[in-house]
Structure formats: structure tokens, C-alpha cells
Design a protein around this motif. Structure first.
Motif, PDB file in Angstrom:
ATOM      1  N   SER A 121       0.688  -1.143  -0.044  1.00  9.79           N
ATOM      2  CA  SER A 121       0.004   0.020  -0.168  1.00  9.79           C
ATOM      3  C   SER A 121       0.873   1.237   0.163  1.00  9.79           C
ATOM      4  O   SER A 121       0.343   2.376  -0.254  1.00  9.79           O
ATOM      5  N   LYS A 122       2.080   1.145   0.252  1.00  4.39           N
ATOM      6  CA  LYS A 122       3.171   2.218   0.430  1.00  4.39           C
ATOM      7  C   LYS A 122       4.468   1.680  -0.421  1.00  4.39           C
ATOM      8  O   LYS A 122       4.689   0.654  -0.395  1.00  4.39           O
ATOM      9  N   THR A 123       5.140   2.661  -1.013  1.00  2.00           N
ATOM     10  CA  THR A 123       6.347   2.401  -1.544  1.00  2.00           C
ATOM     11  C   THR A 123       7.170   3.531  -1.045  1.00  2.00           C
ATOM     12  O   THR A 123       6.924   4.601  -0.564  1.00  2.00           O
ATOM     13  N   ARG A 124       8.445   3.016  -0.701  1.00  2.63           N
ATOM     14  CA  ARG A 124       9.552   3.644  -0.092  1.00  2.63           C
ATOM     15  C   ARG A 124      10.606   4.270  -0.912  1.00  2.63           C
ATOM     16  O   ARG A 124      11.072   3.491  -1.772  1.00  2.63           O
ATOM     17  N   LEU A 125      10.726   5.643  -1.223  1.00  4.38           N
ATOM     18  CA  LEU A 125      12.006   5.968  -2.084  1.00  4.38           C
ATOM     19  C   LEU A 125      13.078   6.297  -0.998  1.00  4.38           C
ATOM     20  O   LEU A 125      12.828   7.118  -0.166  1.00  4.38           O
ATOM     21  N   THR A 126      14.163   5.638  -1.264  1.00  6.60           N
ATOM     22  CA  THR A 126      15.588   6.074  -0.489  1.00  6.60           C
ATOM     23  C   THR A 126      16.573   6.361  -1.111  1.00  6.60           C
ATOM     24  O   THR A 126      17.048   5.981  -2.352  1.00  6.60           O
ATOM     25  N   ILE A 127      17.119   7.753  -0.850  1.00  9.76           N
ATOM     26  CA  ILE A 127      18.381   8.213  -1.297  1.00  9.76           C
ATOM     27  C   ILE A 127      19.507   8.093  -0.468  1.00  9.76           C
ATOM     28  O   ILE A 127      19.451   8.350   0.638  1.00  9.76           O
ATOM     29  N   THR A 128      20.643   7.609  -0.973  1.00 11.09           N
ATOM     30  CA  THR A 128      22.172   7.586  -0.172  1.00 11.09           C
ATOM     31  C   THR A 128      22.929   8.047  -0.935  1.00 11.09           C
ATOM     32  O   THR A 128      23.112   8.379  -2.078  1.00 11.09           O
ATOM     33  N   VAL A 129      23.683   9.086  -0.037  1.00 14.61           N
ATOM     34  CA  VAL A 129      24.844   9.961  -0.556  1.00 14.61           C
ATOM     35  C   VAL A 129      25.974   9.734   0.157  1.00 14.61           C
ATOM     36  O   VAL A 129      26.195   9.538   1.458  1.00 14.61           O
ATOM     37  N   ARG A 130      27.196   9.519  -0.342  1.00 17.49           N
ATOM     38  CA  ARG A 130      28.314   9.314   0.167  1.00 17.49           C
ATOM     39  C   ARG A 130      29.250  10.586   0.049  1.00 17.49           C
ATOM     40  O   ARG A 130      29.444  11.281  -0.863  1.00 17.49           O
ATOM     41  N   VAL A 131      29.572  11.169   1.133  1.00 15.89           N
ATOM     42  CA  VAL A 131      30.351  12.476   1.276  1.00 15.89           C
ATOM     43  C   VAL A 131      31.745  12.478   1.934  1.00 15.89           C
ATOM     44  O   VAL A 131      31.667  11.647   2.968  1.00 15.89           O
ATOM     45  N   LYS A 132      32.612  12.794   1.388  1.00 16.13           N
ATOM     46  CA  LYS A 132      33.791  12.971   1.836  1.00 16.13           C
ATOM     47  C   LYS A 132      34.248  14.621   2.056  1.00 16.13           C
ATOM     48  O   LYS A 132      33.967  15.351   1.371  1.00 16.13           O
ATOM     49  N   TYR A 133      34.482  14.721   3.439  1.00 13.93           N
ATOM     50  CA  TYR A 133      34.661  16.155   4.002  1.00 13.93           C
ATOM     51  C   TYR A 133      35.911  16.372   4.174  1.00 13.93           C
ATOM     52  O   TYR A 133      36.650  15.207   5.240  1.00 13.93           O
ATOM     53  N   THR A 134      36.574  17.320   3.957  1.00 17.19           N
ATOM     54  CA  THR A 134      38.257  17.425   4.240  1.00 17.19           C
ATOM     55  C   THR A 134      38.335  18.675   4.771  1.00 17.19           C
ATOM     56  O   THR A 134      37.997  19.782   4.178  1.00 17.19           O
ATOM     57  N   ASP A 135      39.246  18.828   6.058  1.00 15.52           N
ATOM     58  CA  ASP A 135      39.447  20.078   6.722  1.00 15.52           C
ATOM     59  C   ASP A 135      40.976  20.242   6.505  1.00 15.52           C
ATOM     60  O   ASP A 135      41.787  19.446   7.071  1.00 15.52           O
ATOM     61  N   SER A 136      41.382  21.099   5.548  1.00 14.81           N
ATOM     62  CA  SER A 136      42.664  21.395   5.308  1.00 14.81           C
ATOM     63  C   SER A 136      43.513  22.094   6.586  1.00 14.81           C
ATOM     64  O   SER A 136      44.882  21.929   6.580  1.00 14.81           O
ATOM     65  N   LYS A 137      42.860  22.313   7.576  1.00 13.11           N
ATOM     66  CA  LYS A 137      43.784  23.035   8.572  1.00 13.11           C
ATOM     67  C   LYS A 137      43.698  21.894   9.991  1.00 13.11           C
ATOM     68  O   LYS A 137      44.675  22.015  10.660  1.00 13.11           O
ATOM     69  N   ASP A 138      42.803  21.031   9.866  1.00 14.47           N
ATOM     70  CA  ASP A 138      42.719  20.143  11.227  1.00 14.47           C
ATOM     71  C   ASP A 138      42.290  18.705  10.471  1.00 14.47           C
ATOM     72  O   ASP A 138      41.175  18.553  10.308  1.00 14.47           O
ATOM     73  N   ASP A 139      42.881  17.688  10.205  1.00 12.81           N
ATOM     74  CA  ASP A 139      42.484  16.465   9.675  1.00 12.81           C
ATOM     75  C   ASP A 139      41.923  15.489  10.580  1.00 12.81           C
ATOM     76  O   ASP A 139      41.174  14.717   9.995  1.00 12.81           O
ATOM     77  N   LYS A 140      41.569  15.785  11.661  1.00 14.01           N
ATOM     78  CA  LYS A 140      40.827  15.006  12.601  1.00 14.01           C
ATOM     79  C   LYS A 140      39.509  15.282  12.450  1.00 14.01           C
ATOM     80  O   LYS A 140      38.597  14.651  12.684  1.00 14.01           O
ATOM     81  N   ASN A 141      39.197  16.474  11.751  1.00 15.80           N
ATOM     82  CA  ASN A 141      37.898  16.823  11.266  1.00 15.80           C
ATOM     83  C   ASN A 141      37.218  16.211  10.004  1.00 15.80           C
ATOM     84  O   ASN A 141      36.141  16.224   9.833  1.00 15.80           O
TER      85      ASN A 141
END
Length: 186
Positions: A121-141
Motif C-alpha cells: 500500500s506504500k512505496t519507499r523512495l530511499t536516497i543514499t549519498v556518500r560524502v567526503k569532507y576534508t578540513d585542510s587545517k585539521d585532519d581530525k575533522n
């Protein structure tokens, strides 16, 4: 004295009391925070003397099922959110203080809420995104993480009729999740 005058006076006193409490709360908050300077936007606290620029790359669709307008919808939502909620200057490529890039890895439809006659009776639309976030000042972030969000729609509706609206809603939710995990995680 009539009853109306008594009620009016009581309401005025109650309102005055509320105004005094509100004013005291606001003044106390200003005095408490008056000792330091902080930049806060949507729960973020970015040191703008260190971080001035961000580069947001393209997010190509790498999913088995492809809906071409999704890439532009998602990228626009992400850029708009960053622009509205930070003072970072967005730049294309080059050396930036922060970089966000990735890909749309999933665009799936799955049946939900099966009825007694074995139809969904229902259909689910799922979107998945892979993100690479880089902090040039502090790589622990730095993070490399996958985010997913979904919306259900009535199985009697055609996907083509609701697809644009669903993609917009899901993109906004994904952007919020991504922002909180990257720029909001200070």
C-alpha cells in the motif's frame, strides 16, 4: 467592581509579570554571554579567522536507478544551506579551507506496508549519498561517511507524479544530516 474589570486587571498583572520575567531572562542572558565573542549559526561555532572558504564539488549519480534532476536538486540544496547558515565563501576547486565532495550512491524503491492481499500500500523512495569532507587545517575533522534518507508515498501514485517533490524533501533532510555531521560538528 464588576467582574469584567476584575478579569481585565488580573490579565494585565499576569501579562506584566510575564514581561518582567522575559526581560530579566533576556538581560541575564546578555550579561552572561557578554564576556566572549562567538559565531553561532544553527548550532555551529566556526572560527572565521581560521576558516574562510569552502569548496563543494559535484555529487554525480552512481546509483543503479538514475533520476537525472536529483544531482542538481541535491547540489543546489547543499550550496544554499551552507550559504544561508555560514559565512564561508564558496569557491570552485582550488585550495580551500574546507572541501565537501561525494556521490549519490543509492536511489531505490522498496514496497512497504503490505496489505492482506499481498499488495504494497506504500512505496519507499530511499536516497543514499556518500560524502567526503576534508578540513585542510585539521585532519581530525575529516570524514568519509554515507547518509540516507527516505520518504514513503502511496502505492496508488505514480513515481513520476511525486518524484520531484520527494527528491526535494529527501535532499533537504540529507543536507541537514550532512551539515550537522560536518560543519555543525565543531
Amino acid at each position: 467592581m464588576d467582574l469584567n474589570n476584575v478579569i481585565k486587571r488580573t490579565l494585565r498583572r499576569g501579562m506584566m509579570h510575564r514581561l518582567v520575567v522575559l526581560a530579566a531572562t533576556l538581560l541575564g542572558g546578555v550579561a552572561w554571554q557578554g564576556c566572549s565573542i562567538s559565531y553561532k549559526l544553527n548550532g555551529t561555532s566556526i572560527d572565521y579567522s581560521v576558516y574562510k572558504t569552502i569548496s563543494v564539488g559535484e555529487f554525480p549519480i552512481r546509483a543503479a536507478l538514475v533520476y537525472p534532476p536529483l544531482q542538481q536538486t541535491f547540489e543546489n540544496a547543499l550550496l544554499d544551506y551552507i550559504t544561508r547558515n555560514t559565512r564561508l565563501r564558496t569557491i570552485d576547486g582550488g585550495a580551500s579551507d574546507l572541501t565537501m565532495e561525494g556521490e549519490i550512491t543509492g536511489y531505490t524503491l522498496t514496497p512497504q506496508a503490505v496489505t492482506e492481499d499481498a499488495y504494497a500500500s506504500k512505496t519507499r523512495l530511499t536516497i543514499t549519498v556518500r560524502v567526503k569532507y576534508t578540513d585542510s587545517k585539521d585532519d581530525k575533522n575529516d570524514i568519509d561517511q554515507t547518509f540516507s534518507a527516505y520518504r514513503d508515498f502511496d502505492a496508488t501514485e505514480m513515481l513520476t507524479d511525486v518524484q520531484d517533490e520527494l527528491c526535494e524533501q529527501i535532499s533537504k533532510e540529507l543536507v541537514d544530516l550532512i551539515f550537522n555531521a560536518t560543519l555543525g560538528n565543531w
